[in-house]
Design a protein around this motif. Sequence first.
Motif, PDB file in Angstrom:
ATOM      1  N   ALA A  74       3.727  -1.758   1.089  1.00 48.18           N
ATOM      2  CA  ALA A  74       3.329  -0.685   0.162  1.00 48.18           C
ATOM      3  C   ALA A  74       3.883   0.679   0.558  1.00 48.18           C
ATOM      4  O   ALA A  74       4.106   1.528  -0.319  1.00 48.18           O
ATOM      5  CB  ALA A  74       1.802  -0.618   0.076  1.00 48.18           C
ATOM      6  N   TRP A  89      -4.061   5.692  -3.482  1.00 47.76           N
ATOM      7  CA  TRP A  89      -2.657   5.431  -3.854  1.00 47.76           C
ATOM      8  C   TRP A  89      -2.068   4.323  -2.987  1.00 47.76           C
ATOM      9  O   TRP A  89      -1.244   3.538  -3.444  1.00 47.76           O
ATOM     10  CB  TRP A  89      -1.805   6.707  -3.819  1.00 47.76           C
ATOM     11  CG  TRP A  89      -1.533   7.292  -2.444  1.00 47.76           C
ATOM     12  CD1 TRP A  89      -2.278   8.216  -1.779  1.00 47.76           C
ATOM     13  CD2 TRP A  89      -0.412   6.995  -1.585  1.00 47.76           C
ATOM     14  NE1 TRP A  89      -1.714   8.501  -0.554  1.00 47.76           N
ATOM     15  CE2 TRP A  89      -0.565   7.781  -0.418  1.00 47.76           C
ATOM     16  CE3 TRP A  89       0.699   6.150  -1.672  1.00 47.76           C
ATOM     17  CZ2 TRP A  89       0.345   7.741   0.649  1.00 47.76           C
ATOM     18  CZ3 TRP A  89       1.607   6.105  -0.612  1.00 47.76           C
ATOM     19  CH2 TRP A  89       1.417   6.907   0.527  1.00 47.76           C
ATOM     20  N   ALA A  91      -1.394   0.419  -4.354  1.00 46.73           N
ATOM     21  CA  ALA A  91      -0.062  -0.194  -4.185  1.00 46.73           C
ATOM     22  C   ALA A  91      -0.199  -1.569  -3.533  1.00 46.73           C
ATOM     23  O   ALA A  91       0.487  -2.526  -3.899  1.00 46.73           O
ATOM     24  CB  ALA A  91       0.825   0.716  -3.337  1.00 46.73           C
ATOM     25  N   LYS A 101      -1.311  -3.989  -6.118  1.00 46.80           N
ATOM     26  CA  LYS A 101      -0.228  -4.377  -7.022  1.00 46.80           C
ATOM     27  C   LYS A 101       0.586  -5.514  -6.382  1.00 46.80           C
ATOM     28  O   LYS A 101       0.898  -6.518  -7.022  1.00 46.80           O
ATOM     29  CB  LYS A 101       0.670  -3.150  -7.268  1.00 46.80           C
ATOM     30  CG  LYS A 101       1.567  -3.307  -8.477  1.00 46.80           C
ATOM     31  CD  LYS A 101       2.716  -2.327  -8.456  1.00 46.80           C
ATOM     32  CE  LYS A 101       2.411  -1.003  -9.107  1.00 46.80           C
ATOM     33  NZ  LYS A 101       3.631  -0.155  -9.210  1.00 46.80           N
TER      34      LYS A 101
END
Length: 401
Positions: free
Chosen positions: A111, A256, A260, A263
Amino acid sequence: MIKEPSARVQAIKPSPTLAVSARATELAASGKDIIDLSVGEPDFDTPEHIKKAAIEALSQGMTKYTAVDGTPSLKQAIIRKFIRDNQLEYAPAEIIVSCGAKHSLFNLFAAVLNPGDEIIIPAPYWVSYPDIARLMGAIPVFINTDHTQQFKMTPAQLRNAITSRTRLVMLNSPSNPTGVAYSRTELEALADILLEFPDVLIATDDIYEHTLWQAQFCNILMSCPALRDRTIVINGVSKSYAMTGWRIGYAAGPTWIVGAMKKIQSQSTSNPTSIAQAAATAALNGDQTCISVMTMAYRARHDYIVTELGNIPGIVIQPCDGTFYTFPCIKEWIRGNKQIVDDVAFSEYLLNEAGLAVVPGSAFGAPGYIRISYATNMDKIQDAVKRMQTAVEKLQAAAVN
Ligand code: PMP
Ligand code: GLU
């Protein structure tokens, strides 16, 4: 057809700890009398109340996909754990559950690390940090430490290692393989350096948080809350609750970064196993006495092994703060011996001559040491110590003759 894996894969090696352990298992299966002191895995069974929670989840049909980043109840249990043990507050979006802490680290590195980014890794280090970083094309930058400095990097060493390309600093305390933990004061001093570099991210691998007897646990964020917006905490249930096979780890940090990681997870493993998540929820919410029972057993084994191995001439071993590893220095011993030239040869000798599986220090970026895991019962440890004494004496006698 070109039968060649990607350059990415060719840049790494298999986990050496798992490799040594697999070899020990193989030798034992072929009838050899092997004591496996290689793998870092609690010898205790998962506590009953945790297993029961998984069985209940199974009978209740909790056999479907869950949210990618973990069930709401496990996330709540993790949030409560952070408040209870670390006085750290997180929102659900700042937490992600993965298939083991190793997976959390993999997702984290994927990430935040771009090819060419530098990641600072104090050595001796846990075997997987550099290779996961290399998989991402990042460059591990090692800070070497040894037993004369209790394997702890100094603030000056940290400062010298930071460059304009540094993206991440990796911390692991109590440490695998050394068993040493940084004190709050030492962490504050490291944090003072990190405060000077606002673009540098910090990862603290707290997997041995509870396997600690010599000090109160503290991580860098507890010592310096100002680092919150760039620190990611990695933890899991493998070690504390003897749950290595369940594969549940977790991470907490800025949304954040966690977003990530989520994801990446949504495009790879999806959620960790549903019933293992139910078991981990029970582990974190339930009675915590199982932790101290195991930790006290590790401590008794530690005290025995450190005293006994310390009596072998040429081996320098220092007491640990926690974990179930000890990391004796065998440099002096190697210097006095013509046959055994390094830690790899020493480990090979122990395996072949004494049936003892240990991991060479080179695997952890520290040649001249060996890692002994004492996550095995006291009878085996006593036998292992005797075998090591005999094997070393035999070599010494051969060197003299
Ligand atoms: N970090 C360290 C320092 C470890 O020793 C381990 C042990 N396997 C891990 C992370 C990964 O733990 P797991 O994937 O079993 O949660
Ligand atoms: N962390 C353990 C060890 O160091 C397990 C093996 C691994 O995942 O590398 O032995």
